[in-house]
Design an enzyme around this catalytic site. Structure first.
Site, mmCIF file in Angstrom:
data_model
loop_
_atom_site.group_PDB
_atom_site.id
_atom_site.type_symbol
_atom_site.label_atom_id
_atom_site.label_comp_id
_atom_site.label_asym_id
_atom_site.label_seq_id
_atom_site.Cartn_x
_atom_site.Cartn_y
_atom_site.Cartn_z
ATOM 1 N N CYS A 120 -27.750 57.628 34.925
ATOM 2 C CA CYS A 120 -28.637 57.299 36.036
ATOM 3 C C CYS A 120 -28.440 55.865 36.491
ATOM 4 O O CYS A 120 -29.125 55.388 37.370
ATOM 5 C CB CYS A 120 -30.101 57.539 35.656
ATOM 6 S SG CYS A 120 -30.615 59.249 35.889
ATOM 7 N N HIS A 168 -31.843 52.099 37.239
ATOM 8 C CA HIS A 168 -32.115 53.502 36.925
ATOM 9 C C HIS A 168 -32.500 54.239 38.201
ATOM 10 O O HIS A 168 -33.163 53.682 39.077
ATOM 11 C CB HIS A 168 -33.251 53.556 35.905
ATOM 12 C CG HIS A 168 -33.527 54.918 35.351
ATOM 13 N ND1 HIS A 168 -32.561 55.697 34.741
ATOM 14 C CD2 HIS A 168 -34.674 55.645 35.305
ATOM 15 C CE1 HIS A 168 -33.107 56.834 34.334
ATOM 16 N NE2 HIS A 168 -34.389 56.832 34.677
#
Length: 233
Positions: A95, A172
């Site tokens: 991510c 993220h």
């Protein structure tokens, strides 16, 4: 034990769309940049929008909030429809700077809207993992070479040089999607989806922006926020 490590993809709609095309997604939906949270900038985004990916920094303030949020939900509970496709994240960097898991969350929860090409790798993965638990889906993705190879190819196609596979990424990506009348935050690092309240196909983007602004307000000194929206092409 830490899972496999994948190179992070760049937060770039061109890279994202090419990656999804290689996985067999028909380009009737495309990711576009969200240039700002103001209404005039949101107005230039093609509608409808069916998902938004938010990039944000992992900071001490965020980690404190994340822990408090998790404890509150565990004690008070929340409603989460069984229709939500959710998977855990065990792949490091998946991510970071834009994540395959975020993309899977965005597409998997919009299968009624998107179209797949014949023989689509992504469609095959979603069909094979539909009855799995979030943890089982994560493990299945770790060993799904067809997606991993495409991911690594795309990671080298961005406008900036791909970092080392061992380089720590403190950014993220999460997916924000509409499922059964509610807005869900899907983050594979969290134990469950987060229900952010009611939404609709027509108001999804504006409702997502409210959530994004809360992320930014929690870290007012941070500038490393970015968002891309999956909209009708």
């Amino acid at each position: 034990m830490e899972g496999q490590r994948w190179l992070p993809l760049e937060a770039n709609p061109e890279v994202t769309n090419q990656f999804l095309k290689q996985l067999g997604l028909h380009p009737n939906w495309q990711f576009v940049d969200v240039y700002g949270m103001e209404s005039e900038l949101l107005s230039i985004i093609p509608r409808p929008v069916c998902a938004v990916l938010l990039l944000f920094p992992i900071t001490e303030k965020y980690e404190v909030f994340r822990t408090e949020e998790e404890e509150k939900i565990k004690s008070q509970g929340q409603d989460v429809t069984s229709s939500v496709y959710f998977m855990k994240q065990t792949i490091s960097n998946a991510c970071g700077t834009i994540g395959t898991i975020g993309l899977i969350h965005a597409i998997a929860n919009n299968k009624d809207k998107v179209h797949f090409e014949s023989g689509s790798t992504l469609k095959k993965f979603l069909e094979e993992s539909v009855s799995m638990s979030p943890e089982e889906r994560a493990k299945y993705l770790e060993n799904y070479d067809a997606i991993r190879v495409t991911h690594e190819t795309s990671a080298h196609e961005g406008q900036t040089e791909a970092p080392s596979i061992d380089e720590k990424v403190d950014l993220h990506f999460i997916a924000l999607v509409h499922v059964d009348g509610h807005l869900y935050e899907l983050d594979g690092w969290k134990p469950f989806p987060i229900n952010h309240g009611k939404t609709s196909d027509e108001t999804l983007l504006e409702d997502v922006i409210k959530v994004c602004k809360k992320f930014m307000e929690r870290d007012p000194d941070e500038l490393r926020f970015n968002a891309i929206a999956l909209s009708a092409a």
